[in-house]
Design a protein around this motif. Structure first.
Motif, mmCIF file in Angstrom:
data_model
loop_
_atom_site.group_PDB
_atom_site.id
_atom_site.type_symbol
_atom_site.label_atom_id
_atom_site.label_comp_id
_atom_site.label_asym_id
_atom_site.label_seq_id
_atom_site.Cartn_x
_atom_site.Cartn_y
_atom_site.Cartn_z
ATOM 1 N N ILE A 157 31.054 81.668 54.887
ATOM 2 C CA ILE A 157 31.512 82.995 55.316
ATOM 3 C C ILE A 157 33.026 83.120 55.189
ATOM 4 C CG2 ILE A 157 31.705 84.545 57.298
ATOM 5 C CD1 ILE A 157 28.937 83.340 58.186
ATOM 6 N N TRP A 158 33.755 82.092 55.651
ATOM 7 C CA TRP A 158 35.211 82.167 55.576
ATOM 8 C C TRP A 158 35.722 81.921 54.153
ATOM 9 C CZ3 TRP A 158 38.507 84.221 58.942
ATOM 10 C CH2 TRP A 158 38.005 84.516 60.207
ATOM 11 N N ASN A 159 34.884 81.283 53.358
ATOM 12 C CA ASN A 159 35.157 81.202 51.920
ATOM 13 C C ASN A 159 35.246 82.621 51.353
ATOM 14 O OD1 ASN A 159 34.950 80.737 49.117
ATOM 15 N ND2 ASN A 159 33.817 78.862 49.449
ATOM 16 N N TYR A 160 34.308 83.447 51.778
ATOM 17 C CA TYR A 160 34.311 84.855 51.352
ATOM 18 C C TYR A 160 35.592 85.560 51.793
ATOM 19 C CZ TYR A 160 33.734 89.797 52.239
ATOM 20 O OH TYR A 160 33.960 91.142 52.336
ATOM 21 N N PHE A 161 35.939 85.428 53.102
ATOM 22 C CA PHE A 161 37.139 86.104 53.595
ATOM 23 C C PHE A 161 38.387 85.634 52.843
ATOM 24 C CE2 PHE A 161 34.617 86.867 57.573
ATOM 25 C CZ PHE A 161 34.728 88.256 57.553
ATOM 26 N N SER A 175 42.711 86.950 49.395
ATOM 27 C CA SER A 175 43.669 86.575 48.353
ATOM 28 C C SER A 175 43.647 87.568 47.202
ATOM 29 C CB SER A 175 43.381 85.168 47.831
ATOM 30 O OG SER A 175 42.148 85.116 47.149
ATOM 31 N N GLY A 176 42.461 88.109 46.876
ATOM 32 C CA GLY A 176 42.364 89.066 45.785
ATOM 33 C C GLY A 176 43.047 90.384 46.104
ATOM 34 N N PHE A 177 42.702 90.985 47.258
ATOM 35 C CA PHE A 177 43.243 92.293 47.613
ATOM 36 C C PHE A 177 44.702 92.199 48.066
ATOM 37 C CE2 PHE A 177 38.838 93.380 47.507
ATOM 38 C CZ PHE A 177 38.773 94.754 47.315
ATOM 39 N N VAL A 178 45.011 91.230 48.924
ATOM 40 C CA VAL A 178 46.366 91.142 49.472
ATOM 41 C C VAL A 178 47.373 90.731 48.397
ATOM 42 C CG1 VAL A 178 47.846 89.931 51.132
ATOM 43 C CG2 VAL A 178 45.565 90.687 51.817
ATOM 44 N N SER A 179 47.017 89.741 47.564
ATOM 45 C CA SER A 179 47.961 89.318 46.524
ATOM 46 C C SER A 179 48.199 90.447 45.522
ATOM 47 C CB SER A 179 47.436 88.069 45.804
ATOM 48 O OG SER A 179 46.279 88.354 45.038
ATOM 49 N N GLY A 206 38.344 79.244 49.492
ATOM 50 C CA GLY A 206 37.980 80.493 48.844
ATOM 51 C C GLY A 206 39.173 81.218 48.252
ATOM 52 N N ALA A 207 40.305 81.168 48.938
ATOM 53 C CA ALA A 207 41.489 81.905 48.483
ATOM 54 C C ALA A 207 42.058 81.344 47.185
ATOM 55 C CB ALA A 207 42.558 81.879 49.573
ATOM 56 N N GLN A 208 41.857 80.061 46.934
ATOM 57 C CA GLN A 208 42.477 79.439 45.761
ATOM 58 C C GLN A 208 41.884 79.938 44.437
ATOM 59 O OE1 GLN A 208 43.074 75.021 46.133
ATOM 60 N NE2 GLN A 208 42.401 75.379 48.230
ATOM 61 N N LEU A 209 40.563 80.162 44.407
ATOM 62 C CA LEU A 209 39.909 80.487 43.127
ATOM 63 C C LEU A 209 40.326 81.835 42.541
ATOM 64 C CD1 LEU A 209 36.388 78.981 43.805
ATOM 65 C CD2 LEU A 209 37.975 78.268 42.030
ATOM 66 N N PRO A 210 40.289 82.950 43.313
ATOM 67 C CA PRO A 210 40.748 84.210 42.721
ATOM 68 C C PRO A 210 42.212 84.150 42.293
ATOM 69 C CG PRO A 210 39.521 84.638 44.735
ATOM 70 C CD PRO A 210 39.745 83.152 44.666
ATOM 71 N N LEU A 211 43.038 83.428 43.051
ATOM 72 C CA LEU A 211 44.440 83.293 42.679
ATOM 73 C C LEU A 211 44.576 82.554 41.352
ATOM 74 C CD1 LEU A 211 46.002 82.391 46.155
ATOM 75 C CD2 LEU A 211 46.240 84.552 44.918
ATOM 76 N N LEU A 212 43.823 81.459 41.202
ATOM 77 C CA LEU A 212 43.865 80.689 39.964
ATOM 78 C C LEU A 212 43.455 81.543 38.769
ATOM 79 C CD1 LEU A 212 43.964 77.980 38.339
ATOM 80 C CD2 LEU A 212 41.565 77.648 39.023
ATOM 81 N N PHE A 213 42.315 82.245 38.902
ATOM 82 C CA PHE A 213 41.793 83.047 37.793
ATOM 83 C C PHE A 213 42.715 84.221 37.461
ATOM 84 C CE2 PHE A 213 37.279 81.664 39.188
ATOM 85 C CZ PHE A 213 37.487 80.430 38.590
#
Length: 573
Positions: A380-384, A389-393, A442-449
């Protein structure tokens, strides 16, 4: 009735329905995060020690993160073919694991189990490449938001599948492996033809594109909160099969709410197209044909430019950041190497923590029902973490020109705190650690991509984003198998020696106590801190790039296409 049928066809072929289909495929692409739930069954059924289990976990991570093959296949084949390959691999790999664990086939050798889980886990790369990369190309100016949402749904998939298997099979983790085998495969087959790269249905970009994604976000947040509440309640109250079925029904309803949003947006596009065609002379298929001709012409020109020089000759002569790099230019660039090292430290440590959650809870004396809640909390927190990270970054970058790698630095520093809570546990600290590690992982993956797409362009994104996550399995092998697994077994053997026993005296090697993971997670915290320092180097190198308008190129291309379409139509003369 005919009009309704035409509208239904329009919806199914539309970009927004493609986004909804991608959400469902992503829900099935997170089976690897459930390894902590069924790993105990593999260990006990097949009589493995912790080092062997961690070796299987490494091959799971290897398969999940080595997606170069899926990327290369996607460069030369249509999306439906990529999704079908992934579907077949998913079913074959996990079904064989289920047969082995349930004793329906002879006990496989360790290398065979490693192969099965590697094949099953590798299937998620085909789902990612087919659905995620396609959505990024369909919405290039909202890529951070798109990546956060899609990877967020992958993060929720563990908790969603847990609710479904409790409703369908009851509290039987062996049956969870069977669910993982057939459900993701079925989703990919059902939606195989709806996911493809496409241009906007209207010549001009939808102005409310970001607003629609926020609607998807609100639904997904409500789903995540519901899953979290159910996770807490189910640990306090004994649920009947009917109660589990009720929870699963609510989950399924929430999963399909984005379909209503997609239909609403497609209806707006449908009305706009009808209004446009009632005023303009040329029918829509002619406009679409002209648009395709313009895109094809542009691709041909780009290909001719590339053929002028060999990719080997230009490998060390990359274009400016943000332009389309070749695969060799990107892989040999210093930016990619720095990103690779930071990812190795960050994701490698996080994967090690997630894979060992079941044994961590067991070693600290938590009951079995509570241990499964750690995995759900991580999911669940992986999702958050992913949507945050996607929206805020994206917001920080567009509004204040904050480099996206800087957010990766902060996420890695947060992850250090989670590792230290396991290394030096206090009562209830594993709950807090599960939340922190799940969020930061969870936050690391969208940032990496997103960083890869921004620095190296979208032309070879299918291959490059899969190359970028190769650091993850390498880090997992070093930190999980060679560090955490060996140190755990060493502590367990010490406990056996104190009882006057040796390894041959027990079938399963178990360690109980705070020392089981103290040294290994202290090492993980140090490695993650080093990764944060490395990511700061990328922040310094890219700060000037992020101060510019990184989406300017896409706006100019869209405006040029609209101008060409207007000039090519009879009304535009």
């Amino acid at each position: 009735m005919a009009e309704l049928l035409r509208f239904a066809v329009h919806v199914i072929k539309g970009r927004w329905f493609s986004v909804f289909a991608s959400f469902l495929i992503m829900f099935g692409a997170g089976a690897t995060y459930l390894f902590g739930v069924y790993s105990k069954q593999i260990k006990s059924s097949l009589g493995y020690d912790q080092k062997t289990l961690n070796l299987i976990g490494f091959f799971k991570d290897l398969g999940a993160n080595v997606g170069v093959l899926s990327g290369l296949i996607a460069e030369v084949t249509p999306t439906w073919f990529v999704l079908l390959i992934g579907s077949a691999m998913n079913f074959a790999g996990y079904f064989m694991i289920w047969l082995a664990v349930t004793g329906k086939i002879a006990k496989p050798k360790v290398w065979q189990m490693c192969l099965y889980i590697c094949i099953g886990a590798n299937s998620q790369n085909f789902a990612n490449t087919g659905a995620l990369v396609t959505c990024v190309k369909n919405f290039p100016e909202s890529r951070g938001v798109v990546l956060g949402l899609l990877k967020g749904f992958v993060g929720l998939s563990g908790a969603v599948m847990t609710q479904l298997y409790l409703a369908i099979y009851g509290d039987d983790s062996k049956s969870l492996i069977l669910l993982i085998a057939w459900l993701p495969a079925a989703l990919s087959v059902v939606f195989v033809y709806t996911i493809r790269t496409m241009k906007p249905d209207h010549p001009s970009k939808q102005k409310n594109e970001l607003k629609v994604f926020y609607h998807f976000l609100y639904v997904s947040i409500f789903l995540a909160l519901f899953l979290m509440v159910m996770n807490i309640v189910q640990k306090k109250v004994v649920f009947s099969r009917a109660a589990y079925a009720g929870c699963a029904t609510v989950v399924c309803v929430l999963i399909f709410v984005p379909l209503l949003i997609a239909i609403k947006e497609e209806l707006v596009i449908w009305n706009n197209l009808n209004n446009q065609h009632s005023v303009e002379d040329p029918p829509s298929h002619e406009v679409t044909q002209k648009q395709e001709e313009i895109v094809t012409k542009k691709v041909d020109i780009d290909d001719q430019k590339e053929k002028q020089k060999s990719c080997f000759l230009t490998a060390f002569d990359p274009p400016p950041r943000g332009e389309d790099y070749t695969i060799l230019q990107a892989l040999l660039s210093l930016d990619m190497m720095i990103l690779f090292l930071a990812t190795l430290c960050g994701l490698g440590s996080s994967l090690t923590a997630v894979d060992n959650l079941g044994q961590i809870g067991e070693s600290l004396g938590y009951p079995a029902r509570t241990v499964s809640s750690f995995v759900s909390l991580v999911s669940i927190w992986n999702y958050f973490g992913r949507v945050f990270s996607g929206f805020v970054s994206e917001g920080l970058m567009v509004k204040w020109k904050v480099p996206r790698p800087l957010m990766m630095t902060f996420v890695l520093l947060l992850s250090c705190a989670g590792h230290l809570l396991i290394a030096f546990p206090i009562p209830g600290s594993v709950y807090i650690a599960s939340v922190i590690i799940g969020f930061s992982f969870g936050a690391q993956l969208p940032l990496l991509f997103a960083i890869i797409s921004e620095l190296f362009g979208l032309k070879y994104y299918s291959t490059l984003f899969n190359c970028g996550q190769l650091a993850s399995p390498l880090g997992s092998y070093i930190l999980n198998v060679r560090v955490a697994g060996m140190l755990y077994d060493r502590e367990a053997l010490k406990e056996l020696a104190q009882k006057g026993l040796d390894r041959k005296s027990v079938k399963e090697l178990i360690c109980i106590g705070k020392n089981c993971y103290r040294v290994s997670f202290t090492i993980l915290a140090c490695v993650t801190f080093f990764g944060a320092l490395v990511s700061l180097i990328l922040v310094v190198r890219t700060r000037e790039f992020y101060r510019g308008d990184i989406y300017k190129k896409f706006r100019e291309e869209r405006e040029a296409e609209e101008k060409d379409l207007a000039l090519s139509s009879p009304n535009g003369r």
